[in-house]
Design a protein around this motif. Structure first.
Motif, mmCIF file in Angstrom:
data_model
loop_
_atom_site.group_PDB
_atom_site.id
_atom_site.type_symbol
_atom_site.label_atom_id
_atom_site.label_comp_id
_atom_site.label_asym_id
_atom_site.label_seq_id
_atom_site.Cartn_x
_atom_site.Cartn_y
_atom_site.Cartn_z
ATOM 1 N N TYR A 1 -4.660 8.138 -6.687
ATOM 2 C CA TYR A 1 -4.858 6.708 -6.942
ATOM 3 C C TYR A 1 -5.593 6.484 -8.263
ATOM 4 N N THR B 1 -3.847 4.652 -11.497
ATOM 5 C CA THR B 1 -4.489 3.418 -11.961
ATOM 6 C C THR B 1 -4.858 3.528 -13.442
ATOM 7 N N ASN C 1 0.831 -1.202 0.000
ATOM 8 C CA ASN C 1 0.000 0.000 0.000
ATOM 9 C C ASN C 1 0.867 1.253 0.000
ATOM 10 N N SER D 1 -1.642 3.750 -15.745
ATOM 11 C CA SER D 1 -0.877 2.501 -15.812
ATOM 12 C C SER D 1 -1.419 1.528 -16.851
ATOM 13 N N LYS D 2 -2.605 1.799 -17.388
ATOM 14 C CA LYS D 2 -3.171 0.951 -18.437
ATOM 15 C C LYS D 2 -2.494 1.200 -19.783
ATOM 16 N N LYS E 1 -3.892 1.224 -2.655
ATOM 17 C CA LYS E 1 -3.059 0.110 -3.102
ATOM 18 C C LYS E 1 -1.900 0.615 -3.963
ATOM 19 N N TYR E 2 -0.748 -0.015 -3.794
ATOM 20 C CA TYR E 2 0.451 0.333 -4.560
ATOM 21 C C TYR E 2 0.582 -0.650 -5.720
ATOM 22 N N ASN E 3 0.591 -0.123 -6.939
ATOM 23 C CA ASN E 3 0.668 -1.005 -8.106
ATOM 24 C C ASN E 3 2.054 -1.013 -8.745
ATOM 25 N N ASN E 4 3.057 -0.616 -7.946
ATOM 26 C CA ASN E 4 4.452 -0.607 -8.400
ATOM 27 C C ASN E 4 4.697 0.327 -9.568
ATOM 28 N N LYS E 5 3.857 1.326 -9.710
ATOM 29 C CA LYS E 5 4.039 2.332 -10.745
ATOM 30 C C LYS E 5 4.376 3.674 -10.090
#
Length: 273
Positions: free
Chosen positions: A244, A248, A186, A251-252, A205-209
């Motif tokens: 966030y 998100t 997170n 990142s797509k 949430k952390y999406n490593n981006k």
């Protein structure tokens, strides 16, 4: 009457950060953003090459005209400052506008390291600038620099983060938000308000981006909302949710992190506040 923010940042032609995000974000929040540029770049410095026009010598002329014309600002919002001379100019400007709410984003480093363009002298100068602020928004590394704490650790307990926030607040700012704390998958932001002794975390949430300029967007949302007298906790939560959503969505797509996030798609969310 519409409120005004003097936004003291650099501006880059490509790469969404500093003034290129502060202007639209503050405008969406129905606040007039009055740019006070410190430098003009062809693109932000994460790219391998860029042109750079230093406006330090122009800054005192800028403030002199503003003061002569009697311009007043509800808030003053500072970001990246490249030299002690710029810090001194900004400090004088803040002192000449004692009724302004002051937001200082003390840009110095990240991930346990100071940016290569800075040194210990600049840490001391930015620490002095934070003393003038009502709100400061350091990341965890910068908060450690301000508090003269160990910034090389990878993990900090809640108690350690709270202690650091209190030490930063003791410098002057009533409100402190420590951003970008990565823990257990997170990303957390820790907020402290001295007058109420209120503390709280926001979590996403952390999406490593990681993208350029998200800290500038975060601070711009806080600045705009607090200038318009929104509740502090609501402002922090709004900024967290906005970042966030934009990360998100971005990142797509296969984009260079230096371009920043596609925040333009979500400005309407701020306009409805």
């Amino acid at each position: 009457m519409q409120k005004k923010v003097a936004a003291i940042h650099d501006i880059s032609g490509v790469g969404k950060c500093s003034l290129t995000v502060a202007l639209p974000v503050l405008s969406a929040l129905k606040v007039q953003c009055c740019p006070f540029p410190t430098a003009v770049l062809s693109n932000q410095v994460g790219y391998p090459e860029y042109s750079f026009l230093d406006l330090t010598d122009e800054m005192p002329k800028y403030t002199k005209v503003w003061d002569k014309l009697g311009f007043e600002f509800n808030s003053i919002y500072t970001g990246f400052l490249g030299s002690k001379q710029q810090v001194d100019i900004v400090s004088d400007f803040i002192e000449n506008h004692p009724d302004s709410f002051v937001v200082v984003d003390p840009v110095m480093g990240d991930n346990g390291e100071m940016y290569s363009c800075f040194n210990e002298d600049m840490r001391i100068e930015l620490r002095k600038l934070v003393c003038h602020s009502h709100l400061t928004t350091p990341n965890l590394t910068e908060a450690c620099y301000l508090a003269s704490e160990d910034y090389s650790k990878l993990d900090y307990t809640d108690e350690e983060i709270m202690k650091i926030a209190h030490e930063v607040s003791d410098l002057g700012p009533e409100k402190v938000v420590i951003t970008g704390i990565v823990r257990n998958g997170n990303v957390l932001n820790f907020a402290y308000e001295r007058s109420t002794d209120k503390t709280f975390f926001t979590t996403s949430k952390y999406n490593n981006k990681s993208y350029s300029g998200t800290g500038d967007i975060f601070a711009s949302i806080l600045c705009g909302m607090l200038t318009n007298d929104f509740d502090f906790e609501l402002a922090v939560n709004t900024a967290n949710e906005f970042i966030y959503k934009t990360i998100t969505y971005t990142s797509k797509f296969d984009t260079d992190r230096n371009e920043g996030v596609m925040f333009e798609n979500f400005l309407g969310d701020l306009a409805f506040l």
